[in-house]
Design an enzyme around this catalytic site. Structure first.
Site, PDB file in Angstrom:
ATOM      1  N   THR A 134       0.819  -1.224   0.000  1.00  0.00           N
ATOM      2  CA  THR A 134       0.000   0.000   0.000  1.00  0.00           C
ATOM      3  C   THR A 134       0.849   1.270   0.000  1.00  0.00           C
ATOM      4  O   THR A 134       1.860   1.356   0.698  1.00  0.00           O
ATOM      5  CB  THR A 134      -0.915   0.004   1.244  1.00  0.00           C
ATOM      6  OG1 THR A 134      -1.612  -1.237   1.288  1.00  0.00           O
ATOM      7  CG2 THR A 134      -1.906   1.151   1.199  1.00  0.00           C
ATOM      8  N   GLU A 252      -3.388 -14.741   2.631  1.00  0.00           N
ATOM      9  CA  GLU A 252      -3.496 -13.561   3.500  1.00  0.00           C
ATOM     10  C   GLU A 252      -4.948 -13.390   3.956  1.00  0.00           C
ATOM     11  O   GLU A 252      -5.222 -13.059   5.106  1.00  0.00           O
ATOM     12  CB  GLU A 252      -3.013 -12.323   2.733  1.00  0.00           C
ATOM     13  CG  GLU A 252      -3.108 -11.054   3.548  1.00  0.00           C
ATOM     14  CD  GLU A 252      -2.410  -9.857   2.888  1.00  0.00           C
ATOM     15  OE1 GLU A 252      -1.662 -10.068   1.913  1.00  0.00           O
ATOM     16  OE2 GLU A 252      -2.622  -8.736   3.360  1.00  0.00           O
ATOM     17  N   GLY A 350     -22.689  -0.231  29.821  1.00  0.00           N
ATOM     18  CA  GLY A 350     -21.659   0.821  29.886  1.00  0.00           C
ATOM     19  C   GLY A 350     -20.256   0.276  30.037  1.00  0.00           C
ATOM     20  O   GLY A 350     -19.296   0.846  29.508  1.00  0.00           O
ATOM     21  N   THR A 375      -9.940  -4.455   0.710  1.00  0.00           N
ATOM     22  CA  THR A 375     -11.172  -4.068   1.414  1.00  0.00           C
ATOM     23  C   THR A 375     -12.300  -5.045   1.064  1.00  0.00           C
ATOM     24  O   THR A 375     -12.245  -5.737   0.039  1.00  0.00           O
ATOM     25  CB  THR A 375     -11.626  -2.643   1.014  1.00  0.00           C
ATOM     26  OG1 THR A 375     -11.976  -2.665  -0.374  1.00  0.00           O
ATOM     27  CG2 THR A 375     -10.536  -1.607   1.258  1.00  0.00           C
TER      28      THR A 375
HETATM   29  C1  LIG Z   1      -3.857  -1.395  10.550  1.00  0.00           C
HETATM   30  C2  LIG Z   1      -3.556  -1.588   9.085  1.00  0.00           C
HETATM   31  C3  LIG Z   1      -2.559  -2.486   8.713  1.00  0.00           C
HETATM   32  C4  LIG Z   1      -2.226  -2.641   7.371  1.00  0.00           C
HETATM   33  N1  LIG Z   1      -1.176  -3.458   7.021  1.00  0.00           N
HETATM   34  C5  LIG Z   1      -0.711  -3.433   5.733  1.00  0.00           C
HETATM   35  C6  LIG Z   1       0.505  -4.107   5.391  1.00  0.00           C
HETATM   36  O1  LIG Z   1       1.156  -4.758   6.218  1.00  0.00           O
HETATM   37  N2  LIG Z   1       0.950  -3.998   4.110  1.00  0.00           N
HETATM   38  C7  LIG Z   1       0.273  -3.288   3.156  1.00  0.00           C
HETATM   39  O2  LIG Z   1       0.744  -3.242   2.033  1.00  0.00           O
HETATM   40  N3  LIG Z   1      -0.887  -2.647   3.461  1.00  0.00           N
HETATM   41  C8  LIG Z   1      -1.381  -2.695   4.724  1.00  0.00           C
HETATM   42  N4  LIG Z   1      -2.538  -2.028   5.048  1.00  0.00           N
HETATM   43  C9  LIG Z   1      -3.214  -1.241   4.011  1.00  0.00           C
HETATM   44  C10 LIG Z   1      -4.551  -1.826   3.554  1.00  0.00           C
HETATM   45  O3  LIG Z   1      -4.361  -3.024   2.873  1.00  0.00           O
HETATM   46  C11 LIG Z   1      -5.230  -0.728   2.704  1.00  0.00           C
HETATM   47  O4  LIG Z   1      -5.630   0.299   3.599  1.00  0.00           O
HETATM   48  C12 LIG Z   1      -6.406  -1.257   1.916  1.00  0.00           C
HETATM   49  O5  LIG Z   1      -5.983  -2.140   0.923  1.00  0.00           O
HETATM   50  C13 LIG Z   1      -7.219  -0.117   1.263  1.00  0.00           C
HETATM   51  O6  LIG Z   1      -6.409   0.769   0.597  1.00  0.00           O
HETATM   52  P1  LIG Z   1      -6.580   2.348   0.871  1.00  0.00           P
HETATM   53  O7  LIG Z   1      -6.504   2.554   2.338  1.00  0.00           O
HETATM   54  O8  LIG Z   1      -5.599   3.066   0.034  1.00  0.00           O
HETATM   55  O9  LIG Z   1      -8.053   2.666   0.415  1.00  0.00           O
HETATM   56  P2  LIG Z   1      -8.577   3.048  -1.103  1.00  0.00           P
HETATM   57  O10 LIG Z   1      -7.946   2.094  -2.025  1.00  0.00           O
HETATM   58  O11 LIG Z   1      -8.271   4.509  -1.251  1.00  0.00           O
HETATM   59  O12 LIG Z   1     -10.088   2.808  -0.932  1.00  0.00           O
HETATM   60  C14 LIG Z   1     -10.948   3.734  -0.257  1.00  0.00           C
HETATM   61  C15 LIG Z   1     -12.385   3.196  -0.291  1.00  0.00           C
HETATM   62  O13 LIG Z   1     -12.813   3.056  -1.651  1.00  0.00           O
HETATM   63  C16 LIG Z   1     -13.263   1.743  -1.889  1.00  0.00           C
HETATM   64  N5  LIG Z   1     -12.935   1.318  -3.246  1.00  0.00           N
HETATM   65  C17 LIG Z   1     -11.735   1.410  -3.883  1.00  0.00           C
HETATM   66  N6  LIG Z   1     -11.832   0.887  -5.105  1.00  0.00           N
HETATM   67  C18 LIG Z   1     -13.087   0.425  -5.250  1.00  0.00           C
HETATM   68  C19 LIG Z   1     -13.805  -0.222  -6.291  1.00  0.00           C
HETATM   69  N7  LIG Z   1     -13.209  -0.584  -7.435  1.00  0.00           N
HETATM   70  N8  LIG Z   1     -15.095  -0.532  -6.084  1.00  0.00           N
HETATM   71  C20 LIG Z   1     -15.720  -0.212  -4.928  1.00  0.00           C
HETATM   72  N9  LIG Z   1     -15.106   0.417  -3.909  1.00  0.00           N
HETATM   73  C21 LIG Z   1     -13.798   0.720  -4.061  1.00  0.00           C
HETATM   74  C22 LIG Z   1     -12.523   0.885  -0.876  1.00  0.00           C
HETATM   75  O14 LIG Z   1     -13.192  -0.335  -0.656  1.00  0.00           O
HETATM   76  C23 LIG Z   1     -12.524   1.794   0.329  1.00  0.00           C
HETATM   77  O15 LIG Z   1     -13.741   1.680   0.999  1.00  0.00           O
HETATM   78  C24 LIG Z   1      -2.931  -1.919   6.376  1.00  0.00           C
HETATM   79  C25 LIG Z   1      -3.957  -1.035   6.768  1.00  0.00           C
HETATM   80  C26 LIG Z   1      -4.260  -0.857   8.088  1.00  0.00           C
HETATM   81  C27 LIG Z   1      -5.312   0.136   8.456  1.00  0.00           C
END
Ligand SMILES: Cc1cc2nc3c(=O)[nH]c(=O)nc-3n(C[C@H](O)[C@H](O)[C@H](O)COP(=O)(O)OP(=O)(O)OC[C@H]3O[C@@H](n4cnc5c(N)ncnc54)[C@H](O)[C@@H]3O)c2cc1C
Length: 387
Positions: A134, A252, A350, A375
């Site tokens: 990411t 994963e 609570g 997601t």
């Molecule tokens: C605590 C935590 C640990 C994590 N650990 C890792 C890790 O170890 N390595 C790593 O690489 N990543 C990690 N992540 C990242 C995680 O995998 C991403 O946050 C996730 O894949 C979503 O990417 P984004 O946050 O950029 O959201 P975006 O991609 O910006 O998406 C935002 C929203 O839009 C929606 N959306 C996007 N595209 C579409 C579509 N085509 N159709 C419908 N809805 C859509 C998404 O579902 C989401 O609701 C972690 C995240 C967290 C919070």
């Protein structure tokens, strides 16, 4: 999972060795790691020492072949470990990533030299593993990553940044998704194994992210500016990274599902015990019909979830878990987790909203399960594509 829950259910793949492993893991998490939970939470990461202690007990790399320092088992062993960690409420050690994901990439795609170089350290806990896909600009559309690796003699020069990286504060070894050909989408992605350190030119760890849950595990931003990575650290060939990730992502997603089911089971157990001891209107909460109905719903959802998860685990160990089924497991199990934990929290009234009660932490920790690992919206896309 091994220790039968309220329902006495046990998976078909369960062998006595899994029960021994469960007991060992449960003892380690509850007696060695959990007593430090308050400090881990305050500092935002576990002690490195606990990775080494887990390694000494043989709890790391359970599915890694013995010749590379692992346990020689399969995914069922990793699932038992992760279930036990979640079942006792230990959340500081990023084992789901370290063992559940990083070692899997090296076993699947590492050449002999790479395996011998990194797997023993990951299995002993000398090295902490992480995976960086990411980026600040987006996580769902992996094909659009911007982190660039440019060949320079025997090295790559890596520039860009990653965010939300689990274990990112402590990680020594990072599987990094980069673009080796920015003109291409999926076909331009490669995976580089990066050896990180605190004084490595071109590499910087950002702050630990302040999250609403999972406070004791380090989630960090990582920055690269002409960071030198030997070309020998490339996994297989340039351009194969996207396919490699797609092949590993079902595991994963199962890892996330294991955590979801363990959390549901724990929530039902905690809420049932509370409902038996707390009284209202002259009788225990469990004597009120609504409480019984809620617990019955949650216990049923948990049992059905476990059976589905176990079927997915069986398919996965046979190499037959398809992308859509793994996506179903990730989305449905994590939605179930959020719903069950929320309904169980309600039974605490609570007190359920105070962090002294584990159910409150479980509520905050659950939310991210619908976000990471792809997601749940993306999971549903994957399922729909297969229809
Ligand atoms: C605590 C935590 C640990 C994590 N650990 C890792 C890790 O170890 N390595 C790593 O690489 N990543 C990690 N992540 C990242 C995680 O995998 C991403 O946050 C996730 O894949 C979503 O990417 P984004 O946050 O950029 O959201 P975006 O991609 O910006 O998406 C935002 C929203 O839009 C929606 N959306 C996007 N595209 C579409 C579509 N085509 N159709 C419908 N809805 C859509 C998404 O579902 C989401 O609701 C972690 C995240 C967290 C919070």
């Amino acid at each position: 999972m091994p220790t039968p829950g309220l329902d006495g259910y046990a998976p078909a793949w369960l062998e006595p060795e899994h029960e021994d492993l469960a007991e060992l893991a449960r003892g380690f998490f509850s007696k060695e790691v959990l007593p430090h939970a308050a400090r881990h939470e305050q500092q935002g990461h576990p002690d490195r020492e606990h990775y080494r202690a887990a390694g000494e007990l043989g709890l790391l790399g359970l599915s890694v072949p013995e010749e590379y320092g692992g346990g020689g088992g399969d995914f069922t062993h990793e699932a038992v470990l992760l279930h036990e960690q979640m079942a006792v409420g230990e959340g500081s050690l990023g084992l789901a990533v370290h063992s559940g994901i990083v070692t899997g990439y090296l076993v699947a795609y590492g050449n002999e030299e790479q395996k011998r170089r990194w797997l023993p350290g990951l299995c002993s806990g000398e090295l902490v593993g992480a995976i960086g896909m990411t980026e600040p600009g987006g996580g769902s559309d992996l094909q659009e990553i911007k982190t660039r690796a440019v060949r320079d003699g025997d090295d790559y020069l890596v520039s860009g940044s990653k965010t939300f990286i689990t274990n990112g504060g402590l990680a020594d070894l990072l599987i990094l998704a980069v673009k080796t050909d920015p003109g291409q989408r999926a076909a331009g992605i490669s995976l580089l194994v990066c050896e990180l350190g605190d004084d490595v030119p071109g590499f910087r760890r950002g702050r630990l992210l302040d999250k609403i849950g999972l406070h004791s595990n380090d989630t960090a931003e990582l920055f690269f500016d002409d960071f030198r990575v030997p070309a020998a650290n490339l996994l297989e060939s340039e351009g194969s990274g996207f396919l490699q990730m797609m092949r590993q992502l079902p595991q994963e997603r199962l890892v996330i599902g294991v955590g979801a089911v363990a959390a549901m089971q724990r929530a039902v157990e905690l809420a049932t015990a509370y409902a038996k001891e707390r009284t209202a209107f002259g009788k225990p909460l469990i004597g009120h019909q609504n409480t019984r109905m809620v617990l019955a719903d949650c216990a049923t959802r948990t049992r059905v979830s476990r059976v589905f998860l176990d079927d997915c685990i069986t398919r996965h160990t046979r190499g037959e878990l398809d992308v859509a089924t793994a996506a179903m497991a990730k989305a449905w199990l994590t939605e179930g987790q959020c719903e069950v934990v929320d309904r169980c929290l309600q039974i605490f009234g609570g007190y359920g909203y105070t962090t002294e009660y584990p159910i409150a932490r479980m509520y905050a920790d659950a939310r991210v399960q619908k976000i990471y690992g792809g997601t749940n919206e993306i999971m549903k896309e994957l399922i729909a594509r297969a229809l």
